[in-house]
Design a protein around this motif. Structure first.
Motif, PDB file in Angstrom:
ATOM      1  N   ILE A  33      15.853  38.196  20.615  1.00 34.72           N
ATOM      2  CA  ILE A  33      14.896  38.510  19.559  1.00 34.72           C
ATOM      3  C   ILE A  33      13.889  37.377  19.431  1.00 34.72           C
ATOM      4  N   TYR A  34      12.624  37.756  19.412  1.00 39.83           N
ATOM      5  CA  TYR A  34      11.507  36.822  19.270  1.00 39.83           C
ATOM      6  C   TYR A  34      11.357  35.870  20.453  1.00 39.83           C
ATOM      7  N   ASN A  35      11.964  36.189  21.591  1.00 40.88           N
ATOM      8  CA  ASN A  35      11.820  35.332  22.756  1.00 40.88           C
ATOM      9  C   ASN A  35      11.691  36.201  24.011  1.00 40.88           C
ATOM     10  N   ASN A  36      10.559  36.878  24.136  1.00 40.59           N
ATOM     11  CA  ASN A  36      10.332  37.731  25.294  1.00 40.59           C
ATOM     12  C   ASN A  36      10.390  36.980  26.617  1.00 40.59           C
ATOM     13  N   PRO A  37       9.880  35.742  26.704  1.00 38.98           N
ATOM     14  CA  PRO A  37       9.970  35.043  27.994  1.00 38.98           C
ATOM     15  C   PRO A  37      11.412  34.880  28.495  1.00 38.98           C
ATOM     16  N   ALA A  38      12.353  34.619  27.610  1.00 35.43           N
ATOM     17  CA  ALA A  38      13.758  34.488  28.022  1.00 35.43           C
ATOM     18  C   ALA A  38      14.294  35.827  28.524  1.00 35.43           C
ATOM     19  N   TRP A  39      13.932  36.908  27.847  1.00 33.00           N
ATOM     20  CA  TRP A  39      14.367  38.249  28.257  1.00 33.00           C
ATOM     21  C   TRP A  39      13.788  38.584  29.622  1.00 33.00           C
ATOM     22  N   VAL A  40      12.503  38.306  29.808  1.00 36.01           N
ATOM     23  CA  VAL A  40      11.835  38.576  31.086  1.00 36.01           C
ATOM     24  C   VAL A  40      12.495  37.766  32.200  1.00 36.01           C
ATOM     25  N   MET A  41      12.797  36.520  31.927  1.00 36.65           N
ATOM     26  CA  MET A  41      13.437  35.683  32.947  1.00 36.65           C
ATOM     27  C   MET A  41      14.795  36.240  33.365  1.00 36.65           C
ATOM     28  N   ARG A  42      15.547  36.788  32.407  1.00 32.14           N
ATOM     29  CA  ARG A  42      16.845  37.375  32.757  1.00 32.14           C
ATOM     30  C   ARG A  42      16.661  38.637  33.603  1.00 32.14           C
ATOM     31  N   VAL A  43      15.689  39.466  33.257  1.00 30.08           N
ATOM     32  CA  VAL A  43      15.426  40.660  34.068  1.00 30.08           C
ATOM     33  C   VAL A  43      15.040  40.236  35.488  1.00 30.08           C
TER      34      VAL A  43
END
Length: 170
Positions: free
Chosen positions: A73-83
């Motif tokens: 939540i509130y950290n799209n760059p971390a989510w993108v990096m995991r994808v």
């Protein structure tokens, strides 16, 4: 995939026809059950595995990977990096990578713009029904299960039928 419905199944079928490998990433993994996310990532992976199995066509040799991604939540760059890490784990640097999906609206498909380095295979609107509407119908005490049977794949319908009487449903 809350729940997997016929439009999801159709997109999976199309991806199987297009690619040597399909990677399906289930989001909101390891989150508590909510009205918006009532099924665990494991339950959704099982739904998807059954749908993939039914979608395979004679001679299909496409490898299918079903992976999980936690929300950040509130950290799209971390989510993108995991994808990106999930995809990199299953691909080679020179592989052609594309996302397949339907651009519905800015609220629900903004993630599609987070991977400009990959191609995008746009799919037309397959059904005017979405998972939110299906959940809204399913969680009604007088849910029309016959209607739901028409909009979700058979293995998902069987799971929904059995889950309706569970403690988790309540």
């Amino acid at each position: 995939f809350q729940p997997v419905h016929n439009a999801h199944a159709e997109i999976i079928k199309r991806a199987l026809r297009m690619a040597r490998q399909v990677i399906i990433i289930v989001g909101s993994a390891n989150q508590p059950r909510t009205y918006k996310n009532p099924w665990t990532s494991g339950e959704r992976k099982a739904m998807l595995a059954n749908v993939v199995q039914r979608s395979m066509f004679p001679g299909c040799e496409t490898a299918v990977r079903i992976e999980e991604n936690n929300d950040t939540i509130y950290n799209n760059p971390a989510w993108v990096m995991r994808v990106q890490a999930i995809v990199a784990h299953h691909t080679q640097p020179k592989d052609h990578i594309a996302i397949i999906g339907h651009r519905k609206d800015d609220k629900t498909d903004s993630y599609l713009n987070m991977f400009p380095q990959w191609g995008f295979e746009d799919v037309e609107l397959i059904e005017p029904l979405n998972a939110t509407s299906i959940r809204d119908l399913y969680f009604r005490k007088d849910a029309n299960m016959n209607f739901l049977h028409a909009v979700v794949p058979e293995p998902v319908y069987a799971m929904l039928q059995g889950w309706k009487g569970s403690h988790e449903y309540e």
